[in-house]
Design a protein around this motif. Structure first.
Motif, PDB file in Angstrom:
ATOM      1  N   ALA A   1      -6.321  -1.349  63.784  1.00  0.00           N
ATOM      2  CA  ALA A   1      -6.796  -2.622  63.224  1.00  0.00           C
ATOM      3  C   ALA A   1      -6.640  -2.641  61.705  1.00  0.00           C
ATOM      4  O   ALA A   1      -6.328  -3.677  61.118  1.00  0.00           O
ATOM      5  CB  ALA A   1      -8.253  -2.871  63.615  1.00  0.00           C
ATOM      6  N   ASP A   2      -6.832  -1.490  61.063  1.00  0.00           N
ATOM      7  CA  ASP A   2      -6.680  -1.397  59.604  1.00  0.00           C
ATOM      8  C   ASP A   2      -5.215  -1.520  59.198  1.00  0.00           C
ATOM      9  O   ASP A   2      -4.893  -2.176  58.207  1.00  0.00           O
ATOM     10  CB  ASP A   2      -7.276  -0.090  59.080  1.00  0.00           C
ATOM     11  N   VAL A   3      -4.327  -0.909  59.971  1.00  0.00           N
ATOM     12  CA  VAL A   3      -2.896  -1.009  59.699  1.00  0.00           C
ATOM     13  C   VAL A   3      -2.456  -2.470  59.838  1.00  0.00           C
ATOM     14  O   VAL A   3      -1.748  -3.004  58.979  1.00  0.00           O
ATOM     15  CB  VAL A   3      -2.089  -0.093  60.646  1.00  0.00           C
ATOM     16  N   SER A   4      -2.911  -3.131  60.894  1.00  0.00           N
ATOM     17  CA  SER A   4      -2.559  -4.543  61.103  1.00  0.00           C
ATOM     18  C   SER A   4      -3.096  -5.410  59.974  1.00  0.00           C
ATOM     19  O   SER A   4      -2.397  -6.306  59.486  1.00  0.00           O
ATOM     20  CB  SER A   4      -3.118  -5.031  62.444  1.00  0.00           C
ATOM     21  N   LEU A   5      -4.331  -5.152  59.561  1.00  0.00           N
ATOM     22  CA  LEU A   5      -4.926  -5.927  58.473  1.00  0.00           C
ATOM     23  C   LEU A   5      -4.159  -5.699  57.167  1.00  0.00           C
ATOM     24  O   LEU A   5      -3.900  -6.644  56.411  1.00  0.00           O
ATOM     25  CB  LEU A   5      -6.397  -5.566  58.304  1.00  0.00           C
ATOM     26  N   ALA A   6      -3.743  -4.467  56.907  1.00  0.00           N
ATOM     27  CA  ALA A   6      -2.957  -4.172  55.712  1.00  0.00           C
ATOM     28  C   ALA A   6      -1.645  -4.963  55.728  1.00  0.00           C
ATOM     29  O   ALA A   6      -1.226  -5.505  54.703  1.00  0.00           O
ATOM     30  CB  ALA A   6      -2.680  -2.672  55.605  1.00  0.00           C
ATOM     31  N   GLN A   7      -1.018  -5.058  56.900  1.00  0.00           N
ATOM     32  CA  GLN A   7       0.221  -5.841  57.017  1.00  0.00           C
ATOM     33  C   GLN A   7      -0.046  -7.317  56.718  1.00  0.00           C
ATOM     34  O   GLN A   7       0.748  -7.966  56.037  1.00  0.00           O
ATOM     35  CB  GLN A   7       0.810  -5.679  58.419  1.00  0.00           C
ATOM     36  N   GLU A   8      -1.174  -7.842  57.216  1.00  0.00           N
ATOM     37  CA  GLU A   8      -1.539  -9.234  56.951  1.00  0.00           C
ATOM     38  C   GLU A   8      -1.780  -9.457  55.455  1.00  0.00           C
ATOM     39  O   GLU A   8      -1.354 -10.461  54.886  1.00  0.00           O
ATOM     40  CB  GLU A   8      -2.795  -9.607  57.733  1.00  0.00           C
ATOM     41  N   ILE A   9      -2.468  -8.513  54.830  1.00  0.00           N
ATOM     42  CA  ILE A   9      -2.728  -8.611  53.382  1.00  0.00           C
ATOM     43  C   ILE A   9      -1.399  -8.624  52.627  1.00  0.00           C
ATOM     44  O   ILE A   9      -1.205  -9.441  51.724  1.00  0.00           O
ATOM     45  CB  ILE A   9      -3.647  -7.462  52.916  1.00  0.00           C
ATOM     46  N   ASP A  10      -0.472  -7.742  53.011  1.00  0.00           N
ATOM     47  CA  ASP A  10       0.843  -7.720  52.370  1.00  0.00           C
ATOM     48  C   ASP A  10       1.532  -9.077  52.482  1.00  0.00           C
ATOM     49  O   ASP A  10       2.130  -9.560  51.512  1.00  0.00           O
ATOM     50  CB  ASP A  10       1.739  -6.643  52.990  1.00  0.00           C
ATOM     51  N   SER A  11       1.447  -9.697  53.644  1.00  0.00           N
ATOM     52  CA  SER A  11       2.090 -11.006  53.849  1.00  0.00           C
ATOM     53  C   SER A  11       1.504 -12.059  52.913  1.00  0.00           C
ATOM     54  O   SER A  11       2.242 -12.861  52.329  1.00  0.00           O
ATOM     55  CB  SER A  11       1.928 -11.461  55.295  1.00  0.00           C
ATOM     56  N   VAL A  12       0.185 -12.053  52.764  1.00  0.00           N
ATOM     57  CA  VAL A  12      -0.469 -13.015  51.872  1.00  0.00           C
ATOM     58  C   VAL A  12      -0.052 -12.754  50.425  1.00  0.00           C
ATOM     59  O   VAL A  12       0.334 -13.680  49.704  1.00  0.00           O
ATOM     60  CB  VAL A  12      -2.007 -12.958  52.019  1.00  0.00           C
ATOM     61  N   ILE A  13      -0.110 -11.503  50.001  1.00  0.00           N
ATOM     62  CA  ILE A  13       0.243 -11.168  48.608  1.00  0.00           C
ATOM     63  C   ILE A  13       1.707 -11.529  48.350  1.00  0.00           C
ATOM     64  O   ILE A  13       2.027 -12.117  47.314  1.00  0.00           O
ATOM     65  CB  ILE A  13      -0.022  -9.673  48.318  1.00  0.00           C
ATOM     66  N   ASP A  14       2.588 -11.204  49.291  1.00  0.00           N
ATOM     67  CA  ASP A  14       4.010 -11.524  49.132  1.00  0.00           C
ATOM     68  C   ASP A  14       4.215 -13.026  48.967  1.00  0.00           C
ATOM     69  O   ASP A  14       5.016 -13.473  48.144  1.00  0.00           O
ATOM     70  CB  ASP A  14       4.827 -11.021  50.323  1.00  0.00           C
ATOM     71  N   ALA A  15       3.487 -13.830  49.733  1.00  0.00           N
ATOM     72  CA  ALA A  15       3.621 -15.280  49.659  1.00  0.00           C
ATOM     73  C   ALA A  15       3.200 -15.802  48.281  1.00  0.00           C
ATOM     74  O   ALA A  15       3.828 -16.705  47.727  1.00  0.00           O
ATOM     75  CB  ALA A  15       2.799 -15.951  50.756  1.00  0.00           C
ATOM     76  N   PHE A  16       2.148 -15.219  47.726  1.00  0.00           N
ATOM     77  CA  PHE A  16       1.675 -15.639  46.403  1.00  0.00           C
ATOM     78  C   PHE A  16       2.620 -15.178  45.295  1.00  0.00           C
ATOM     79  O   PHE A  16       2.729 -15.830  44.268  1.00  0.00           O
ATOM     80  CB  PHE A  16       0.264 -15.109  46.129  1.00  0.00           C
ATOM     81  N   GLN A  17       3.268 -14.047  45.491  1.00  0.00           N
ATOM     82  CA  GLN A  17       4.081 -13.480  44.423  1.00  0.00           C
ATOM     83  C   GLN A  17       5.549 -13.858  44.514  1.00  0.00           C
ATOM     84  O   GLN A  17       6.332 -13.436  43.680  1.00  0.00           O
ATOM     85  CB  GLN A  17       3.913 -11.951  44.406  1.00  0.00           C
ATOM     86  N   SER A  18       5.933 -14.638  45.501  1.00  0.00           N
ATOM     87  CA  SER A  18       7.355 -15.003  45.633  1.00  0.00           C
ATOM     88  C   SER A  18       7.685 -16.243  44.825  1.00  0.00           C
ATOM     89  O   SER A  18       6.846 -16.960  44.363  1.00  0.00           O
ATOM     90  CB  SER A  18       7.708 -15.229  47.101  1.00  0.00           C
TER      91      SER A  18
END
Length: 101
Positions: free
Chosen positions: A84-101
């Motif tokens: 669940a933590d690995v999945s959440l980390a992937q979700e966080i990465d997706s959000v951060i990537d969207a903001f930083q693109s």
């Protein structure tokens, strides 16, 4: 979280980190620090991650320091890192990537 969630072994965590390149295994947690463009953007990212965490009923610990965010993913009820933590980390990465693109 439904049912018993298994803790990941150190090897499983190391394997996951090969795909979570901005994260590190620190003090039994997955940890990532990111600097956003400004404070409002940092809070927008936190709000989006909060929505995802609520949907998944799995919540990261988040430290907000102006525009610097630090995320800690750990399954407190199990005392360590789970899938669940690995999945959440992937979700966080997706959000951060969207903001930083």
């Amino acid at each position: 979280m439904v049912g018993m969630v298994e803790l990941l072994t150190d090897d499983q965590v190391a394997d996951a980190l090969q795909h979570l390149t901005d994260w590190r295994h620190e003090a039994g947690k997955l940890t990532r620090t990111v600097e956003m463009a400004n404070f409002p953007q940092a809070i927008q990212a936190v709000n989006r991650i909060a929505e995802i965490a609520e949907q998944e009923n799995h919540h990261p610990d988040i430290d907000v320091r102006w525009r610097t965010l630090t995320f800690y993913c750990i399954t407190h009820s199990r005392g360590g890192i789970t899938q669940a933590d690995v999945s959440l980390a992937q979700e966080i990465d997706s959000v951060i990537d969207a903001f930083q693109s």
